[in-house]
Structure formats: structure tokens, C-alpha cells
Scaffold this active site. Structure first.
Site, PDB file in Angstrom:
ATOM      1  N   PRO A 221     -24.197 -18.333  31.804  1.00 41.17           N
ATOM      2  CA  PRO A 221     -25.090 -17.689  31.199  1.00 41.17           C
ATOM      3  C   PRO A 221     -25.802 -16.815  32.114  1.00 41.17           C
ATOM      4  O   PRO A 221     -25.869 -16.962  33.322  1.00 41.17           O
ATOM      5  CB  PRO A 221     -26.142 -18.913  30.844  1.00 41.17           C
ATOM      6  CG  PRO A 221     -25.940 -19.871  31.791  1.00 41.17           C
ATOM      7  CD  PRO A 221     -24.333 -19.641  32.006  1.00 41.17           C
ATOM      8  N   HIS A 222     -26.093 -15.587  31.807  1.00 43.19           N
ATOM      9  CA  HIS A 222     -26.518 -14.468  32.518  1.00 43.19           C
ATOM     10  C   HIS A 222     -27.573 -13.630  31.640  1.00 43.19           C
ATOM     11  O   HIS A 222     -27.429 -13.397  30.464  1.00 43.19           O
ATOM     12  CB  HIS A 222     -25.606 -13.725  33.102  1.00 43.19           C
ATOM     13  CG  HIS A 222     -24.423 -13.137  32.336  1.00 43.19           C
ATOM     14  ND1 HIS A 222     -23.396 -13.876  32.007  1.00 43.19           N
ATOM     15  CD2 HIS A 222     -24.279 -11.808  31.754  1.00 43.19           C
ATOM     16  CE1 HIS A 222     -22.769 -13.141  30.873  1.00 43.19           C
ATOM     17  NE2 HIS A 222     -23.176 -11.974  30.986  1.00 43.19           N
TER      18      HIS A 222
END
Length: 154
Positions: A65-66
Site C-alpha cells: 500500500p502506498h
């Protein structure tokens, strides 16, 4: 860029379980607030917004996730090992138990992509993932990640 540039030694957590992506993102938001002074709600919202564009579960039990965040000076990251894998809507439909979250300044440009590529390469290594899954001590996990990055850079 190395793992030490992105991940603080205090940015690693081992949790028993995550009931959903949103729950994991809340845990990451709490960690980001503690480690980087970021607003927890802003982090959660940014991760959810990015996830709505497409799943960040890259396969083999790994999620990346980013998000881009305002007010951030440099790319930074957090690592979570989840003892009980959970459904993350990954590309291979496998449950996730390793998550490396990256946060970048809104104008990070190529640094964000370099960090994402670096983490992706590292967590594609099945040997590294096996070591991460075999350990519950955050300092040992940090050592595994940093030694891997040093060895790959050499």
C-alpha cells in the site's frame, strides 16, 4: 536509496490479525502518526483512496500500500507482519501477511517510484519473505530487510 533511508527501526510491527484492509490501514495510520508525526486520519484516507484505484496486493502474500501525502519531506515507509493472513484482494487471490507501506511527498516524482521498485524487488525474493515470516521480533525483521538491501546494493 536503501531501506535505511525509508524505514526507521521503529517502523516495524507484528500484529496477530487484520480483519480487513481498512483495519490494516488504521494500524498503519497509527504507526505513521507515531513514527513520522503524520495525521492518522489523513494517512488512512490516502491509503484507501489509492487502493480504490486498484489493489496493492502484489501476490505471494505481499501488499505494498502506498500514498502521496502533503507535508511530507521525504519518502518513508512502515512494515507490518500479520500472523494470520487475510484477504486483501491481491492479484493472485492469496491472503496477505506481509505489508510494506510507502508514503511520499505530493511532489516526490521519481523517488516514490524508486522506493516502490526497491521494496517490490526485495519482497519478490521468496527467501527474504520466508525469513520475514519466520520471525516475530521487529528488530530481527529490520535486520533481515536492511541486510537484504545492503546485499542487493553490493
Amino acid at each position: 536509496m536503501t531501506i535505511q533511508d525509508i524505514l526507521p527501526a521503529t517502523g516495524i510491527k507484528v500484529i496477530a490479525a487484520a480483519s480487513s484492509k481498512k483495519r490494516l490501514f488504521h494500524d498503519l495510520g497509527d504507526m505513521a502518526e507515531t513514527c513520522f508525526g503524520l495525521d492518522q486520519a489523513m494517512v488512512v484516507d490516502a491509503l484507501l483512496d489509492r487502493e480504490n484505484l486498484g489493489p496493492t496486493g502484489v501476490g505471494h502474500g505481499v501488499a505494498l500500500p502506498h500514498a502521496r501525502l502533503p507535508g511530507l519531506a521525504k519518502v518513508c515507509g512502515l512494515f507490518v507482519r500479520i500472523k494470520k493472513p487475510f484477504d486483501f484482494d491481491s492479484v493472485d487471490r492469496q491472503p496477505v501477511d506481509l505489508a510494506f507501506a510507502l508514503f511520499a511527498p505530493e511532489q516526490a516524482g521519481v523517488d516514490h517510484l524508486k522506493a516502490l521498485a526497491l521494496i517490490s524487488r526485495t519482497l519478490r525474493d521468496s527467501g527474504v519473505c520466508a525469513k520475514l515470516r519466520a520471525n516475530e521480533d521487529p528488530s530481527t525483521i529490520y535486520t533481515i530487510l536492511t541486510e537484504t538491501m545492503t546485499a542487493q546494493a553490493a
